[in-house]
Design a protein around this motif. Structure first.
Motif, PDB file in Angstrom:
ATOM      1  N   MET A   1       0.841  -1.205   0.000  1.00 45.36           N
ATOM      2  CA  MET A   1       0.000   0.000   0.000  1.00 45.36           C
ATOM      3  C   MET A   1       0.873   1.251   0.000  1.00 45.36           C
ATOM      4  SD  MET A   1      -2.823   1.291   2.825  1.00 45.36           S
ATOM      5  CE  MET A   1      -3.794  -0.203   2.650  1.00 45.36           C
ATOM      6  N   VAL A   2       0.502   2.202  -0.847  1.00 48.31           N
ATOM      7  CA  VAL A   2       1.164   3.505  -0.856  1.00 48.31           C
ATOM      8  C   VAL A   2       0.089   4.593  -0.838  1.00 48.31           C
ATOM      9  CG1 VAL A   2       3.236   2.728  -2.051  1.00 48.31           C
ATOM     10  CG2 VAL A   2       1.275   3.525  -3.390  1.00 48.31           C
ATOM     11  N   TRP A   3       0.438   5.720  -0.269  1.00 42.80           N
ATOM     12  CA  TRP A   3      -0.451   6.876  -0.258  1.00 42.80           C
ATOM     13  C   TRP A   3       0.060   7.912  -1.249  1.00 42.80           C
ATOM     14  CZ3 TRP A   3      -1.129   7.946   5.715  1.00 42.80           C
ATOM     15  CH2 TRP A   3      -2.007   6.985   6.243  1.00 42.80           C
ATOM     16  N   SER A   4      -0.888   8.622  -1.850  1.00 44.23           N
ATOM     17  CA  SER A   4      -0.525   9.762  -2.683  1.00 44.23           C
ATOM     18  C   SER A   4      -0.025  10.890  -1.789  1.00 44.23           C
ATOM     19  CB  SER A   4      -1.745  10.231  -3.482  1.00 44.23           C
ATOM     20  OG  SER A   4      -1.555  11.542  -3.958  1.00 44.23           O
ATOM     21  N   GLY A   5       1.105  11.478  -2.146  1.00 46.68           N
ATOM     22  CA  GLY A   5       1.654  12.565  -1.351  1.00 46.68           C
ATOM     23  C   GLY A   5       0.733  13.764  -1.290  1.00 46.68           C
ATOM     24  N   ILE A   6       0.090  14.105  -2.410  1.00 42.03           N
ATOM     25  CA  ILE A   6      -0.782  15.277  -2.418  1.00 42.03           C
ATOM     26  C   ILE A   6      -2.043  15.024  -1.603  1.00 42.03           C
ATOM     27  CG2 ILE A   6      -2.069  14.699  -4.530  1.00 42.03           C
ATOM     28  CD1 ILE A   6      -0.710  18.169  -3.532  1.00 42.03           C
ATOM     29  N   THR A   7      -2.548  13.785  -1.612  1.00 37.70           N
ATOM     30  CA  THR A   7      -3.712  13.465  -0.780  1.00 37.70           C
ATOM     31  C   THR A   7      -3.346  13.545   0.695  1.00 37.70           C
ATOM     32  OG1 THR A   7      -4.729  12.066  -2.465  1.00 37.70           O
ATOM     33  CG2 THR A   7      -5.372  11.659  -0.181  1.00 37.70           C
ATOM     34  N   PHE A   8      -2.185  12.996   1.053  1.00 39.27           N
ATOM     35  CA  PHE A   8      -1.702  13.082   2.435  1.00 39.27           C
ATOM     36  C   PHE A   8      -1.580  14.542   2.858  1.00 39.27           C
ATOM     37  CE2 PHE A   8       1.931  13.718   5.258  1.00 39.27           C
ATOM     38  CZ  PHE A   8       1.605  12.894   6.330  1.00 39.27           C
ATOM     39  N   THR A   9      -1.011  15.362   1.987  1.00 42.15           N
ATOM     40  CA  THR A   9      -0.817  16.784   2.302  1.00 42.15           C
ATOM     41  C   THR A   9      -2.151  17.499   2.493  1.00 42.15           C
ATOM     42  OG1 THR A   9       1.263  16.849   1.076  1.00 42.15           O
ATOM     43  CG2 THR A   9       0.134  18.947   1.425  1.00 42.15           C
ATOM     44  N   CYS A  10      -3.087  17.270   1.591  1.00 37.25           N
ATOM     45  CA  CYS A  10      -4.387  17.953   1.667  1.00 37.25           C
ATOM     46  C   CYS A  10      -5.176  17.523   2.900  1.00 37.25           C
ATOM     47  CB  CYS A  10      -5.196  17.684   0.403  1.00 37.25           C
ATOM     48  SG  CYS A  10      -4.550  18.511  -1.060  1.00 37.25           S
ATOM     49  N   ILE A  11      -5.146  16.252   3.220  1.00 34.61           N
ATOM     50  CA  ILE A  11      -5.870  15.792   4.415  1.00 34.61           C
ATOM     51  C   ILE A  11      -5.213  16.348   5.668  1.00 34.61           C
ATOM     52  CG2 ILE A  11      -6.442  13.753   5.792  1.00 34.61           C
ATOM     53  CD1 ILE A  11      -6.982  12.259   3.210  1.00 34.61           C
ATOM     54  N   GLY A  12      -3.881  16.432   5.680  1.00 35.71           N
ATOM     55  CA  GLY A  12      -3.203  17.047   6.819  1.00 35.71           C
ATOM     56  C   GLY A  12      -3.601  18.499   6.993  1.00 35.71           C
ATOM     57  N   LEU A  13      -3.609  19.255   5.906  1.00 35.18           N
ATOM     58  CA  LEU A  13      -4.039  20.657   5.970  1.00 35.18           C
ATOM     59  C   LEU A  13      -5.477  20.764   6.443  1.00 35.18           C
ATOM     60  CD1 LEU A  13      -2.479  22.029   2.655  1.00 35.18           C
ATOM     61  CD2 LEU A  13      -1.670  22.457   4.976  1.00 35.18           C
ATOM     62  N   PHE A  14      -6.339  19.859   5.959  1.00 39.68           N
ATOM     63  CA  PHE A  14      -7.748  19.928   6.351  1.00 39.68           C
ATOM     64  C   PHE A  14      -7.949  19.563   7.815  1.00 39.68           C
ATOM     65  CE2 PHE A  14     -12.021  17.945   6.702  1.00 39.68           C
ATOM     66  CZ  PHE A  14     -12.755  19.112   6.558  1.00 39.68           C
ATOM     67  N   ILE A  15      -7.130  18.673   8.357  1.00 41.61           N
ATOM     68  CA  ILE A  15      -7.225  18.380   9.797  1.00 41.61           C
ATOM     69  C   ILE A  15      -6.962  19.651  10.602  1.00 41.61           C
ATOM     70  CG2 ILE A  15      -6.125  17.139  11.707  1.00 41.61           C
ATOM     71  CD1 ILE A  15      -5.740  14.786   9.778  1.00 41.61           C
ATOM     72  N   GLY A  16      -6.016  20.458  10.138  1.00 43.12           N
ATOM     73  CA  GLY A  16      -5.808  21.756  10.772  1.00 43.12           C
ATOM     74  C   GLY A  16      -7.044  22.627  10.683  1.00 43.12           C
ATOM     75  N   ALA A  17      -7.685  22.627   9.518  1.00 42.71           N
ATOM     76  CA  ALA A  17      -8.922  23.398   9.346  1.00 42.71           C
ATOM     77  C   ALA A  17     -10.037  22.861  10.242  1.00 42.71           C
ATOM     78  CB  ALA A  17      -9.352  23.365   7.880  1.00 42.71           C
ATOM     79  N   MET A  18     -10.090  21.551  10.438  1.00 44.14           N
ATOM     80  CA  MET A  18     -11.106  20.960  11.319  1.00 44.14           C
ATOM     81  C   MET A  18     -10.980  21.489  12.733  1.00 44.14           C
ATOM     82  SD  MET A  18     -10.949  17.020  10.009  1.00 44.14           S
ATOM     83  CE  MET A  18     -11.838  16.382  11.453  1.00 44.14           C
ATOM     84  N   GLY A  19      -9.735  21.672  13.209  1.00 46.41           N
ATOM     85  CA  GLY A  19      -9.544  22.202  14.552  1.00 46.41           C
ATOM     86  C   GLY A  19      -9.979  23.642  14.665  1.00 46.41           C
ATOM     87  N   LYS A  20      -9.493  24.485  13.769  1.00 47.43           N
ATOM     88  CA  LYS A  20      -9.814  25.918  13.842  1.00 47.43           C
ATOM     89  C   LYS A  20     -11.283  26.178  13.538  1.00 47.43           C
ATOM     90  CE  LYS A  20      -6.026  28.194  14.900  1.00 47.43           C
ATOM     91  NZ  LYS A  20      -5.413  27.069  15.620  1.00 47.43           N
ATOM     92  N   SER A  21     -11.836  25.494  12.543  1.00 49.35           N
ATOM     93  CA  SER A  21     -13.220  25.738  12.140  1.00 49.35           C
ATOM     94  C   SER A  21     -14.196  24.758  12.777  1.00 49.35           C
ATOM     95  CB  SER A  21     -13.345  25.692  10.602  1.00 49.35           C
ATOM     96  OG  SER A  21     -12.636  26.761  10.023  1.00 49.35           O
TER      97      SER A  21
END
Length: 655
Positions: free
Chosen positions: A220-240
């Motif tokens: 199994m491998v993850w897409s780097g851009i998907t990993f990056t976007c989900i990481g950024l969105f987790i930050g948004a989940m906290g603030k928003s």
């Protein structure tokens, strides 16, 4: 323009420092004069730049102020990115902040921390402006963390109140979870693009870039851009405050009402929505991330709306409304309707600030009583607060021709046109949410301003409209709550307003089918009576009126019939219990065990104390050799000599 931009960002900071460090010297009056003047100038300059973008031909600018550090090929810079998205946020933040500053004069007039509060809210404004005006991820993260820090100070402003201290610590810790994901996302950006500046990152996206694979296992491998976007969105989940990182926002009500309005309307909770919209070129590369955003936003919009129905604290009703409306904004982002998400952010900022400040006006009149079951018929005593609250409530539920109608309708239509896997779930969630938004909004409105008077005689005898310094911001916020969408709905939905500030891939374009309908905002309002959201909202108002005014006794009957559901809602879906009793308590328990086993048991008992005991034991045995008798020493010398000679002889034979 650069000088104007620096003034917008730095004036609130300077005023915060003066009011905070010199508040006792300059006094209460000058503390609010200086901070209000600084925010007023920032607001005026922001509006001037916004008008320049809309009508004066101003173009986007990417300004580097200075290089902060260079690490190999990585340049860490401080700069400003000014485009239509930035000026929209600047205008909303400074205008709402200005209204809150003015309102605070009346609300906090008797508070001993008066100067400190004005210092904090000006610092809050500076932090948010830094966040939205940044042109790189480093500066974005600085503003991101500064907003979190000042929210901690403001939620716990009344630091002698245990519930306030619990609430600000809760907000701080929950946001640390989100910020961990945000840091991973920023690290992913650097790993893929080799820079932290927006412009080269977005340029690589447009021109083509090489995604990377992140191996998770052998198969199994993850897409780097998907990993990056989900990481950024987790930050948004906290603030928003998106599920499951939403639990801090209702408790933020422990802070004074003005800061509740600022947090919920224009600063901290909007940071995540803005960040995702700013990073639209990245999110457009990952449909997995977009589907995750859709599911999280839709779940928040629907299930937080359910909680609003059973709240009795006037500020908590509005707080759960914020949670639900943030879910709507996030749904728009997941559907790639980023401009519509920012559209709802802007309209929501006006009517949500209005509702919070109106709630504060009621609280002042009720001598800080916040239970809506102890109010009633306040329209008789507070006509201005009544009318402005009605305007805010009508805008919130999406009444035709009010500002909230156009932005909420656009979100529902956008997700309806989306072809993503999670779009159907999101569409039905936001549709059902329309009914519950109207239900909890007008349940509160009717209980507070209609029905019989339920306050005590002492409170009733002192009921009157709030002073002008309190109701004037309500009137000024009510105006854009009604009319702002008349002017901005068409250019925003058509895409001409934000232009290149937001990027949407052709296969994700959901706004093109809606453009024609938004060419005539008056016709769209008239057409609303033929749409399902209109009748869902009308049904919510009717049910609220029936259960609060016509047949209030039916509420207890329904509560008994739905006792199981009511119990789940009263316990906020057991999120707090899960986090506090299991996750937090489990972490503390694990920490204690590790301390007992490793720190006390291994390190203290064996390594530190054990080595000391070993040396003491050996020393005790060696000490016995020192007997003081000469023949003992001679014997030891003879034995040692014989042993040495034996060793030499053995080696000689071996050689």
């Amino acid at each position: 323009m650069q000088n104007q931009l620096l003034a917008i960002m730095l004036l609130p900071l300077a005023a915060s420092v003066v009011a905070g460090l010199g508040g006792n010297f300059i006094g209460r009056a000058w503390s609010h004069r200086i901070t209000i003047a600084s925010v007023a100038v920032a607001c005026g300059l922001s509006i001037n730049i916004a008008l320049g973008f809309a009508f004066g031909g101003l173009e986007a600018a990417n300004i580097t102020l200075y290089n902060w550090a260079t690490l190999g090929g990585l340049k860490l810079q401080v700069g400003l990115l000014i485009d239509s998205l930035t000026v929209t946020m600047m205008t909303v933040v400074t205008f709402v902040s200005l209204m809150v500053h003015v309102y605070t004069i009346g609300y906090m007039k008797d508070d001993p921390g008066y100067q400190r509060f004005f210092s904090y809210i000006s610092l809050f404004t500076f932090a948010m402006l830094t966040l939205v005006m940044s042109n790189n991820f480093l500066q974005l993260f600085f503003g991101w963390e500064a907003v979190g820090l000042v929210s901690y100070l403001l939620i716990g402003f009344w630091y002698k109140k245990p519930t306030a201290i619990f609430a600000n610590l809760k907000a701080f810790l929950v946001n640390r979870v989100g910020d961990f994901g945000f840091l991973l996302g920023i690290a992913g950006v650097y790993m893929i693009f080799g820079t932290l500046d927006y412009a080269p990152v977005f340029q690589q996206v447009v021109q083509g870039f090489q995604d990377i694979d992140i191996p998770v296992s052998e198969t199994m491998v993850w897409s780097g851009i998907t990993f990056t976007c989900i990481g950024l969105f987790i930050g948004a989940m906290g603030k928003s405050a998106q599920v499951p990182l939403h639990v801090w926002l209702p408790d933020s009500m422990e802070g004074p009402t003005p800061i509740s309005a600022l947090i919920h309307a224009a600063t901290m909770v909007t940071a995540g929505v803005f960040m995702v919209a700013r990073m639209s070129p990245l999110f457009e590369l990952s449909e997995v991330a977009l589907n995750v955003i859709l599911v999280i936003g839709a779940t928040t919009a629907l299930f937080m709306g359910f909680l609003g129905v059973i709240q009795n604290d006037i500020k908590r009703v509005v707080a759960y409304s914020t949670l639900s409306q943030l879910g709507y904004m996030v749904v728009a982002l997941g559907a790639s309707a980023y401009s519509v998400g920012i559209f709802h952010l802007a309209t929501h900022a006006f009517f949500k600030a209005l509702l919070f400040l109106a709630a504060g006006s009621v609280i002042i009149a009720m001598h800080h009583e916040q239970d809506i079951r102890k109010m009633g018929n306040l329209r008789k005593y507070m006509p201005i607060t009544y009318i402005t609250s009605l305007i805010g409530s009508l805008a919130l539920i999406g009444t035709p021709f009010f500002s909230g109608f156009y932005s909420k309708e656009a979100i529902i239509e956008a997700v309806h046109h989306s072809r993503l896997a999670a779009a159907d779930y999101a569409y039905y969630a936001v549709l059902i949410g329309v009914f519950f938004t109207a239900l909890y909004s007008f349940r509160m409105f009717f209980l507070v301003f209609h029905t019989e008077e339920r306050m005590d005689k002492h409170t009733r005898s002192h009921l009157r409209e709030s002073p002008a310094v309190v109701w004037l911001p309500l009137v000024l916020l009510a105006i854009p709550s009604v009319i702002v969408s008349w002017f901005i709905a068409t250019p925003i939905v058509s895409g001409s307003f934000f232009g290149d500030a937001i990027f949407v891939a052709k296969e994700h374009d959901v706004l093109s089918p809606m453009v024609e309908g938004y060419q005539n905002v008056w016709g769209l309002g008239l057409h609303a009576v033929q749409t399902l959201p209109f009748w869902l909202a009308a049904s919510g108002v009717f049910v609220a009126y029936w259960f609060t005014v016509v047949k209030p006794g039916w509420r207890s009957v329904v509560d008994k019939k739905l006792s199981l559901v009511n119990g789940v809602l009263r316990n906020n879906y057991y999120f707090d219990k899960m986090y506090i009793d299991y996750f937090s308590a489990g972490s503390v328990g694990l920490g204690k065990k590790l301390w007992q086993w490793i720190d006390a048991g291994l390190i203290d008992s064996w390594i530190v104390n054990g080595s000391a005991k070993t040396v003491a034991a050996i020393s005790g045995q060696v000490r016995k050799i020192q007997s003081g008798y000469l023949y003992h020493y001679v014997l030891v010398m003879v034995v040692g000599l014989l042993a040495f000679l034996g060793w030499v002889y053995w080696h000689a034979l071996a050689g």
